[in-house]
Write a protein that holds these residues in place. Structure first.
Motif, PDB file in Angstrom:
ATOM      1  N   ASP A  27      41.742 -27.239   3.461  1.00 31.03           N
ATOM      2  CA  ASP A  27      42.137 -26.330   4.540  1.00 31.03           C
ATOM      3  C   ASP A  27      41.122 -26.248   5.680  1.00 31.03           C
ATOM      4  OD1 ASP A  27      44.517 -25.668   3.331  1.00 31.03           O
ATOM      5  OD2 ASP A  27      43.727 -23.907   2.299  1.00 31.03           O
ATOM      6  N   PHE A  28      40.132 -27.148   5.687  1.00 31.64           N
ATOM      7  CA  PHE A  28      39.112 -27.106   6.733  1.00 31.64           C
ATOM      8  C   PHE A  28      39.689 -27.113   8.147  1.00 31.64           C
ATOM      9  CE2 PHE A  28      36.456 -29.880   9.544  1.00 31.64           C
ATOM     10  CZ  PHE A  28      35.505 -28.921   9.878  1.00 31.64           C
ATOM     11  N   PRO A  29      40.653 -27.991   8.481  1.00 34.69           N
ATOM     12  CA  PRO A  29      41.213 -27.965   9.847  1.00 34.69           C
ATOM     13  C   PRO A  29      41.886 -26.624  10.172  1.00 34.69           C
ATOM     14  CG  PRO A  29      41.787 -30.021   8.743  1.00 34.69           C
ATOM     15  CD  PRO A  29      41.232 -29.106   7.693  1.00 34.69           C
TER      16      PRO A  29
ATOM     17  N   ALA B   7      41.637 -21.105  12.905  1.00 30.28           N
ATOM     18  CA  ALA B   7      41.520 -19.657  12.696  1.00 30.28           C
ATOM     19  C   ALA B   7      40.268 -19.107  13.350  1.00 30.28           C
ATOM     20  CB  ALA B   7      41.521 -19.349  11.194  1.00 30.28           C
ATOM     21  N   ASN B   8      39.143 -19.808  13.192  1.00 28.56           N
ATOM     22  CA  ASN B   8      37.910 -19.345  13.825  1.00 28.56           C
ATOM     23  C   ASN B   8      38.014 -19.384  15.340  1.00 28.56           C
ATOM     24  OD1 ASN B   8      34.904 -18.759  13.928  1.00 28.56           O
ATOM     25  ND2 ASN B   8      34.987 -20.738  14.962  1.00 28.56           N
ATOM     26  N   GLY B   9      38.671 -20.425  15.867  1.00 27.12           N
ATOM     27  CA  GLY B   9      38.838 -20.515  17.315  1.00 27.12           C
ATOM     28  C   GLY B   9      39.615 -19.342  17.872  1.00 27.12           C
ATOM     29  N   ILE B  10      40.654 -18.908  17.156  1.00 20.42           N
ATOM     30  CA  ILE B  10      41.458 -17.769  17.611  1.00 20.42           C
ATOM     31  C   ILE B  10      40.718 -16.452  17.425  1.00 20.42           C
ATOM     32  CG2 ILE B  10      43.581 -16.454  17.119  1.00 20.42           C
ATOM     33  CD1 ILE B  10      44.918 -19.133  16.462  1.00 20.42           C
TER      34      ILE B  10
ATOM     35  N   PRO C 201      36.781 -18.679  24.759  1.00 16.64           N
ATOM     36  CA  PRO C 201      36.999 -17.583  25.728  1.00 16.64           C
ATOM     37  C   PRO C 201      38.381 -16.935  25.650  1.00 16.64           C
ATOM     38  CG  PRO C 201      35.884 -19.417  26.793  1.00 16.64           C
ATOM     39  CD  PRO C 201      36.290 -19.893  25.439  1.00 16.64           C
ATOM     40  N   HIS C 202      39.356 -17.623  25.069  1.00 13.25           N
ATOM     41  CA  HIS C 202      40.681 -17.011  24.948  1.00 13.25           C
ATOM     42  C   HIS C 202      40.841 -16.263  23.620  1.00 13.25           C
ATOM     43  CE1 HIS C 202      41.218 -20.885  22.785  1.00 13.25           C
ATOM     44  NE2 HIS C 202      41.988 -20.147  21.990  1.00 13.25           N
TER      45      HIS C 202
ATOM     46  N   GLU D 282      48.000 -18.742  21.609  1.00 15.05           N
ATOM     47  CA  GLU D 282      46.642 -18.767  21.045  1.00 15.05           C
ATOM     48  C   GLU D 282      46.417 -20.038  20.240  1.00 15.05           C
ATOM     49  OE1 GLU D 282      45.241 -14.210  20.191  1.00 15.05           O
ATOM     50  OE2 GLU D 282      46.950 -14.931  19.034  1.00 15.05           O
ATOM     51  N   ILE D 283      47.422 -20.424  19.473  1.00 19.16           N
ATOM     52  CA  ILE D 283      47.308 -21.648  18.674  1.00 19.16           C
ATOM     53  C   ILE D 283      47.188 -22.866  19.579  1.00 19.16           C
ATOM     54  CG2 ILE D 283      48.453 -23.125  16.974  1.00 19.16           C
ATOM     55  CD1 ILE D 283      49.846 -20.608  15.899  1.00 19.16           C
ATOM     56  N   ASP D 284      48.065 -22.959  20.568  1.00 18.61           N
ATOM     57  CA  ASP D 284      48.065 -24.119  21.466  1.00 18.61           C
ATOM     58  C   ASP D 284      46.752 -24.233  22.234  1.00 18.61           C
ATOM     59  OD1 ASP D 284      50.630 -24.660  20.636  1.00 18.61           O
ATOM     60  OD2 ASP D 284      51.598 -23.749  22.384  1.00 18.61           O
ATOM     61  N   GLN D 285      46.243 -23.102  22.719  1.00 17.47           N
ATOM     62  CA  GLN D 285      44.983 -23.128  23.459  1.00 17.47           C
ATOM     63  C   GLN D 285      43.822 -23.576  22.573  1.00 17.47           C
ATOM     64  OE1 GLN D 285      45.342 -18.992  25.293  1.00 17.47           O
ATOM     65  NE2 GLN D 285      44.389 -20.109  26.978  1.00 17.47           N
ATOM     66  N   THR D 286      43.817 -23.109  21.331  1.00 17.67           N
ATOM     67  CA  THR D 286      42.733 -23.473  20.418  1.00 17.67           C
ATOM     68  C   THR D 286      42.784 -24.951  20.058  1.00 17.67           C
ATOM     69  OG1 THR D 286      42.738 -21.236  19.498  1.00 17.67           O
ATOM     70  CG2 THR D 286      41.653 -22.938  18.201  1.00 17.67           C
ATOM     71  N   VAL D 287      43.975 -25.455  19.780  1.00 19.52           N
ATOM     72  CA  VAL D 287      44.120 -26.890  19.500  1.00 19.52           C
ATOM     73  C   VAL D 287      43.659 -27.713  20.705  1.00 19.52           C
ATOM     74  CG1 VAL D 287      45.778 -28.742  19.062  1.00 19.52           C
ATOM     75  CG2 VAL D 287      45.964 -26.586  17.813  1.00 19.52           C
ATOM     76  N   ALA D 288      44.020 -27.266  21.897  1.00 19.73           N
ATOM     77  CA  ALA D 288      43.608 -27.982  23.111  1.00 19.73           C
ATOM     78  C   ALA D 288      42.085 -27.985  23.262  1.00 19.73           C
ATOM     79  CB  ALA D 288      44.262 -27.342  24.335  1.00 19.73           C
ATOM     80  N   MET D 289      41.442 -26.863  22.961  1.00 20.56           N
ATOM     81  CA  MET D 289      39.986 -26.787  23.067  1.00 20.56           C
ATOM     82  C   MET D 289      39.315 -27.717  22.060  1.00 20.56           C
ATOM     83  SD  MET D 289      39.207 -24.687  25.542  1.00 20.56           S
ATOM     84  CE  MET D 289      37.541 -24.113  25.267  1.00 20.56           C
ATOM     85  N   LEU D 290      39.818 -27.739  20.826  1.00 20.12           N
ATOM     86  CA  LEU D 290      39.251 -28.623  19.809  1.00 20.12           C
ATOM     87  C   LEU D 290      39.429 -30.088  20.205  1.00 20.12           C
ATOM     88  CD1 LEU D 290      40.420 -26.716  16.609  1.00 20.12           C
ATOM     89  CD2 LEU D 290      38.046 -27.160  17.245  1.00 20.12           C
ATOM     90  N   LYS D 291      40.593 -30.429  20.732  1.00 24.81           N
ATOM     91  CA  LYS D 291      40.833 -31.796  21.199  1.00 24.81           C
ATOM     92  C   LYS D 291      39.856 -32.176  22.307  1.00 24.81           C
ATOM     93  CE  LYS D 291      45.848 -32.104  20.317  1.00 24.81           C
ATOM     94  NZ  LYS D 291      47.175 -32.198  20.991  1.00 24.81           N
TER      95      LYS D 291
END
Length: 423
Positions: A271-273, A278-281, A286-287, A349-358
């Motif tokens: 479940d690491f990814p 979860a931590n990003g959100i 910043p979001h 929130e999910i989409d923004q976090t995925v975008a930041m990680l990418k």
């Protein structure tokens, strides 16, 4: 991404032939178990090897030679990851393909060989004066922790959460262990590094794999060593923290609020990814909820963020606050995690976090060193690692997945470092 070749037992060469860069990057990563003593000795050793060798006994002479090699960059660094300590020797040089003369890369390899195998010895040991100088340098580095209140508060939080544990061992060890180093003990640490460390060698650049492999074998005749096989994922057992709230005082104005949480999810956990999202959100960007609700909406913090220490299964929240408002600040921080546990997570929130990680991983891949670090981090987790698979994993994560991750995060301790007038 990289072509991996086993040179000896415990020694692996990883080459990425690419015309992405006009330079060639080398990295030698020496790894052994992390202890206060090993961290202290190896931090001093890295300094000693970098600043003085047999051919170039003074640092100015060494740097002058690097300049002659078209501005080649070379340095040694010490770091830690999980329960391991690393000494990394790095070099970056212009590729011969882009020069009117050949042989620069061969000279860089010779210099790397000199740094590792030809230290500035005196009667078979490191020079006393050089050892003392670099001990003083590392001691100053350790002492600087106390001047940076945020770093100090985080260090104290981890000490309270995980005493006598790799998580609380500093990358440079301790002042007392540095003080105990002698030229004889430093030589023993050096000899052990060369003969016993798990070693991974990286090369990134427009090179011929077969030719470069031959040159590395010839220039660096390391002997085989007995390295334990990597252990598959095991569920982490978190100890109970003795104190749930600690307030310490120093001469300072801004309060440093640090909160520690435990989770069963670590880097090797399936479940690491999901925990990265979860931590990003929660507070990673910043979001995130912490930034928008605790800092922006309520103005309760000068800064606030969360981080996921995947090596140890720990989550941290760091906030700069007015110490008199700590109770409200803690309550607001708790509320953000509670919202996630209740499933109040938006698709945005999910989409923004995925975008930041990418974006983060794409930025890292823009540099050769970034490519080395990413591959070195993930290769033990998945021999077939690819960035595409990682991004695919992030993109498939749902709100329910993130809610499950939030529910796995449990608060262990609140630590506040504040001014003496608050005492």
């Amino acid at each position: 991404m990289f072509q991996s070749i086993k040179l000896q037992q415990g020694i692996h060469l990883h080459i990425r032939p690419t015309d992405q860069f006009k330079t060639v990057n080398f990295a030698f990563k020496f790894k052994q178990a992390l202890t206060n003593r090993s961290a202290s000795e190896r931090s001093v050793l890295a300094n000693v090897l970098l600043h003085s060798n047999e051919l170039y006994p003074s640092n100015p002479a060494f740097r002058s030679h690097l300049d002659e090699l078209y501005g080649t960059i070379m340095y040694l660094d010490s770091s830690k990851k999980g329960s391991d300590h690393y000494i990394t020797l790095l070099a970056e040089s212009v590729n011969d393909h882009y020069l009117s003369t050949d042989g620069v890369l061969d000279q860089v390899l010779n210099l790397l060989q000199t740094v590792l195998f030809q230290p500035n010895f005196e009667q078979g040991k490191f020079k006393e004066s050089i050892v003392k100088r670099e001990k003083d340098s590392v001691t100053q580095r350790i002492e600087s922790l106390y001047d940076d209140k945020t770093r100090y508060a985080q260090h104290r939080l981890i000490e309270l959460m995980r005493p006598n544990h790799p998580a609380s061992i500093g990358v440079n060890g301790t002042i007392s262990d540095v003080s105990a180093i002698t030229k004889e003990s430093l030589f023993e640490a050096y000899d052990k590094m060369l003969k016993e460390d798990d070693l991974n060698i990286y090369v990134v650049g427009d090179v011929d794999v077969k030719e470069m492999t031959s040159k590395i074998k010839q220039a660096f005749p390391f002997i085989s060593r007995d390295i334990k096989q990597k252990v598959p994922h095991q569920n982490i057992q978190h100890p109970t923290v003795e104190e749930n709230y600690v307030n310490e005082f120093q001469d300072m104005k801004q309060g440093k609020l640090h909160i520690g949480y435990e989770t069963p999810v670590t880097f090797s956990h399936p479940d690491f990814p999901k925990m990265q999202i979860a931590n990003g959100i929660f507070g990673g960007y910043p979001h995130a909820k912490l930034f928008l609700n605790v800092r922006e909406k309520e103005s309760m913090a000068y800064y606030v963020s969360s981080s996921f220490s995947s090596a140890y299964g720990l989550v941290f929240v760091l906030a700069g606050i007015d110490a008199s408002k700590q109770e409200k600040a803690v309550r607001l921080i708790d509320e953000q995690l509670d919202l996630m546990k209740k499933g109040e997570i938006s698709q945005n929130e999910i989409d923004q976090t995925v975008a930041m990680l990418k974006n983060q991983i794409k930025e890292a891949l823009d540099s050769a060193r970034g490519q080395i670090e990413i591959f070195d981090q993930y290769k033990d987790l998945d021999e077939k690692f690819s960035v595409e698979n990682l991004v695919r994993n992030w993109s498939s994560i749902t709100k329910d997945d993130i809610q499950d991750m939030a529910r796995s995060i449990n608060k262990q301790i609140v630590y506040l470092l504040s001014g003496k007038e608050e005492q």
